[in-house]
Design an enzyme around this catalytic site. Sequence first.
Site, short mmCIF file in Angstrom:
data_model
loop_
_atom_site.label_atom_id
_atom_site.label_comp_id
_atom_site.label_asym_id
_atom_site.label_seq_id
_atom_site.Cartn_x
_atom_site.Cartn_y
_atom_site.Cartn_z
N SER A 221 0.85 -1.19 0.00
CA SER A 221 0.00 0.00 0.00
C SER A 221 0.88 1.24 0.00
O SER A 221 2.08 1.16 -0.30
CB SER A 221 -0.93 -0.02 1.21
OG SER A 221 -1.94 0.94 1.07
N ASN A 222 0.34 2.37 0.33
CA ASN A 222 1.13 3.61 0.39
C ASN A 222 0.57 4.52 1.48
O ASN A 222 -0.39 4.16 2.15
CB ASN A 222 1.15 4.30 -0.98
CG ASN A 222 -0.26 4.60 -1.46
OD1 ASN A 222 -1.00 5.34 -0.82
ND2 ASN A 222 -0.66 3.98 -2.57
N HIS A 223 1.17 5.70 1.61
CA HIS A 223 0.84 6.56 2.76
C HIS A 223 -0.38 7.46 2.55
O HIS A 223 -0.65 8.31 3.38
CB HIS A 223 2.03 7.47 3.08
CG HIS A 223 3.19 6.73 3.68
ND1 HIS A 223 3.09 6.04 4.85
CD2 HIS A 223 4.46 6.57 3.26
CE1 HIS A 223 4.24 5.49 5.14
NE2 HIS A 223 5.09 5.78 4.18
#
Length: 418
Positions: A221-223
Site C-alpha cells: 500500500s502507500n501513505h
Amino acid sequence: MADTNSFSMAGRRILLGVTGGIAAYKSAELVRLFKKAGAEVRVVMTPDAARFVTPLTLGTLSENEVHTEIFPENEAGSWTKHVALGLWADLFVVAPLTAQTLAKLVAGACDSMLTAVALTARCPTMVCPAMDHDMYVHPAVRNNLDTLSNRGITVMEAEHGELASGLIGQGRLPAPETIFERATQVLATQATAGDGPLAGKRVVVTAGPTRERIDPVRFISNHSTGTMGFELARAAARRGADVVLIAGPVSLATPDGVRRIDVESSAAMHATAMKHADADVIIMSAAVADFTPTTPSDSKIKKDAASSGLNLKPTADILAELGKVKRDGQLLVGFALETDNGLENARGKLERKNLDWIVLNNPKEEGAGFGTGTNRVTLLSRGDRRVDLPIMPKAEVAEAIIELAVLGIDPGAIDPIS
Ligand code: CTP
C-alpha cells in the site's frame, strides 16, 4: 458547509432518540431548543433511558407521546408505529448514544422502539455518542462509529472534559445548543442538495490508497490518507452535485450528502470506477498501487518461502482506462505525484491519459503530499493553462480545484499560509 443562516427549522420533523446514559438529562433541553425553533418533535427512548429522564418530561416538552417498547402493553393497533415514525421524520437524532445502543445500530438489532425506528428511517440520521473516556476510545466503539459513518450517518464526536466518572477525557455529550446547530446543518445540507452550480451533475471522486494482498496478513500500500479526495467530494457536494466517493481503506468520516463506496484493491477500485465511467465529472485522486502480487497466497507465506522473492504484475491504469472511454462533455481530472521533472511528467500524463486537467504535487515539498493537512499544487489544463496555487489547507485546495477545473472560475486572491 450549507448555509444555516437562512435555513429555518420551522415545521421540520425531528425524531429524537434518547438512550440510557447520564447525559440523557440534556435531551430535555434539546427538545426545548427544537420546539423553540418551530420544529415538530417526537421522542423515542430505550427502556434504560427512562431511568435517567422520564418519558413524562420529554412527552410534556415535545407535546407528543414518547415511545419506548416496540410491543407496548395494552396498545392495540400500534404494531407498525416503528415504521410510521421512521417515515415521518425529516431527521433522526440519537443523543446521547450509548456504546450498547451503538453496537445494536451497527448490528441492525431491533429490540426497542428506538432501534427498530433506526432501521425504518429513510431520513438522514445523526448520532451523538457519549460515554466514559475508556469506552469512547475502545477499538470496538471506534470501529462501530466508523461503520455508522461509512453508512452515511453523521457522527458528532463527543467533547473532552470532566466525565460522570470523575475522569477527564473525551466522551462528554456536546451542549444541547451545539447539537442543535449541527442538526440544523445536516438538515440544511439535505435541503440544499440539488441546489448550486453543480446541481444535477454526477461527480465521481476516488480517494485514498489501495491495498494489494500478498497473503492473508500482508499487503502492498502507500501513505495516502484520502484527505484530498474526501475534501474534493465535500466541495462538489456543497455545490449541489450528486457525488459518489470511491474510497480505498482510510479512516475518514464520509462528508455530508456524499454516497461512499469502500473498496480495498486496485482491481476493486477499477471495477467500481468503470461502473460510474459515464459520470459528468471524474476526479481520480486515489493513490492507486501500480503493482500487485501476481498470485496472492491464501495462507501466510513463511519466512523461508518469502526469501525467494515476490512476483508482481502491473495493475490496470484506471485513469487511462477512463480516458479511453471518455465521452463528449465529460470532464476527467487526474493527479500527478512527481518528485522530479514535475511539469514535464504531468503534461505527459495529461496527454497520455486523455485528461482535461491534471493536478501536480510533489510529496518532497514541505507542506505538500501525503499525511499533511496542507498541499501545494499546480493545475495544468489540456488547453495549456497553468495555475500555481499557494500552500493551503487541503479543504481550500479542493475548493480551488472544483472552482477552476469543474466550474471554470479562476481562483481569486488566495492567502498563502505564512
Ligand atoms: N492512476 C490510476 N491507476 C493506476 C495508477 C494511477 O488511475 N494504476 C491515476 C492516479 O489516481 C492519478 C494518476 O493516475 O490520478 C497519476 O498517478 P501517478 O501515481 O502520479 O502516476 P502513474 O500513472 O502511476 O505513473 P508513475 O507512477 O510512473 O509516475
